[in-house]
Design an enzyme around this catalytic site. Structure first.
Site, short mmCIF file in Angstrom:
data_model
loop_
_atom_site.label_atom_id
_atom_site.label_comp_id
_atom_site.label_asym_id
_atom_site.label_seq_id
_atom_site.Cartn_x
_atom_site.Cartn_y
_atom_site.Cartn_z
N ARG A 1 0.82 -1.21 0.00
CA ARG A 1 0.00 0.00 0.00
C ARG A 1 0.86 1.27 0.00
NH1 ARG A 1 0.13 2.03 5.19
NH2 ARG A 1 0.45 0.49 6.81
N ASP B 1 7.03 7.31 15.99
CA ASP B 1 6.45 7.20 14.64
C ASP B 1 5.76 8.50 14.20
OD1 ASP B 1 5.77 5.88 12.19
OD2 ASP B 1 3.76 5.49 12.98
O1 LIG Z 1 5.89 5.32 9.29
C1 LIG Z 1 5.78 4.11 9.41
O2 LIG Z 1 6.62 3.50 10.03
C2 LIG Z 1 4.68 3.42 8.82
C3 LIG Z 1 3.98 3.77 7.71
C4 LIG Z 1 4.40 4.80 6.76
C5 LIG Z 1 5.71 4.55 6.16
O3 LIG Z 1 6.45 3.71 6.58
C6 LIG Z 1 6.13 5.34 5.00
O4 LIG Z 1 5.33 6.12 4.47
O5 LIG Z 1 7.28 5.18 4.58
C7 LIG Z 1 2.73 3.09 7.43
O6 LIG Z 1 2.52 1.99 7.97
O7 LIG Z 1 1.91 3.66 6.68
#
Ligand SMILES: O=C(O)/C=C(\CC(=O)C(=O)O)C(=O)O
Length: 289
Positions: free
Chosen positions: A126, A244
């Site tokens: 995703r 996070d």
């Molecule tokens: O920030 C996180 O660790 C998790 C994310 C976003 C992500 O990793 C990103 O956009 O690179 C998620 O599960 O959407």
């Protein structure tokens, strides 16, 4: 995709728990500001600006000393926003980049000079269009000395990723423990598989992060605390913690960052565990030099 989303709490509470002096938030991000650092054309979400001033104000509010800023997928492989935030931190931030696997040696050296100490491979469909394992492996083999690889995946592809991860010749840091189903409890299938993976080599680290993503019951995230505390105790020299913030993509269950900090003594109940989780372990990975 046109609407820019706000994924963070507008007024996080002051935590009841006080982190020890020198504590490091080892998983957070910056978004933009978009006018200076446009988002990737391939971004799967379009956030509002959440730049370094906001991050550093939150750091101080929560009682942390330093940040590890992880390049988020919305900025693709252009690490300019992350590097800018590190440069503005007065030495109080280091980072993890996302790179085009064809990056030159000079490009990697420039990232090192900018405070980067690892690269991230994201396997969440995703969030990214493709994750070419052969190319990832090639760049993992020519990282600057002392760097590591951060990997983000979901529990159902752990076994499939094993040959790829086993071949990476530098330490691994696993985001959010590979997203186990914490409702299964500390001895559930996901935790068992993750423990077996940790036992397969001594240089796999993990982040005991994201109760808000992993425990759908919501705060106070009891299932997360119950499942994760034994993991922290058993692998106490290989575990990191982070907020996070700004919680990419979270829209319906945006966590209060003060409440997230109050999870720390529930997963790391002793002063010694807290020191390892918040200071010793992230220092070894990000401030060894
Ligand atoms: O920030 C996180 O660790 C998790 C994310 C976003 C992500 O990793 C990103 O956009 O690179 C998620 O599960 O959407």
């Amino acid at each position: 995709m046109s609407e820019r989303i706000v994924s963070w709490h507008g007024a996080p509470s002051k935590p009841a728990y006080t982190p020890p002096p020198g504590a490091i938030d080892a998983h957070c991000h910056v978004f933009g500001p978009m006018a200076r650092f446009p988002f990737s054309a391939k971004a799967k979400y379009l956030p509002q600006d959440a730049g370094p001033d906001m991050l550093f104000a939150l750091r101080d509010h929560l009682g942390f000393a330093k940040n590890v800023i992880v390049q988020a997928s919305c900025h693709g492989t252009d690490n300019a926003a992350t590097l800018d935030a590190i440069a503005r931190s007065n030495g109080k931030a280091r980072g993890v980049a996302v790179v085009d696997p064809a990056i030159s040696e000079e490009g990697l050296a420039a990232l090192h000079d900018g405070g980067i100490r690892g690269i991230r491979f994201n396997f969440l469909k995703r969030l990214v269009d493709d994750a070419p394992r052969d190319k990832f492996l090639e760049v993992a083999k020519r990282l600057p000395r002392g760097w590591h690889v951060v990997i983000y995946f979901e529990a159902d592809i752990l076994e499939d990723l094993r040959p790829f991860m086993d071949a990476i010749p530098v330490p691994l840091v696993i985001d959010h423990m590979g997203r186990p189903d914490v409702r299964q409890g500390p001895d559930g299938a996901d935790m068992k598989a993750f423990r077996a993976f940790l036992d397969s080599r001594p240089d796999i680290w993990f982040k005991a992060t994201c109760p808000d993503r992993l425990d759908a019951a919501g705060a106070p995230w009891d299932a997360f605390a119950r499942a994760v505390a034994p993991l922290v105790a058993d692998y106490q020299d290989r575990v990191l913690w982070g907020t996070d913030w700004p919680h990419p993509n979270m829209q319906s269950a945006i966590p209060d960052d003060g409440h997230l900090v109050d999870m720390i003594p529930r997963i790391a109940p002793t002063v010694e565990l807290q020191r390892k989780l918040l200071i010793d372990n992230p220092t070894a990975l990000y401030w060894a030099d």
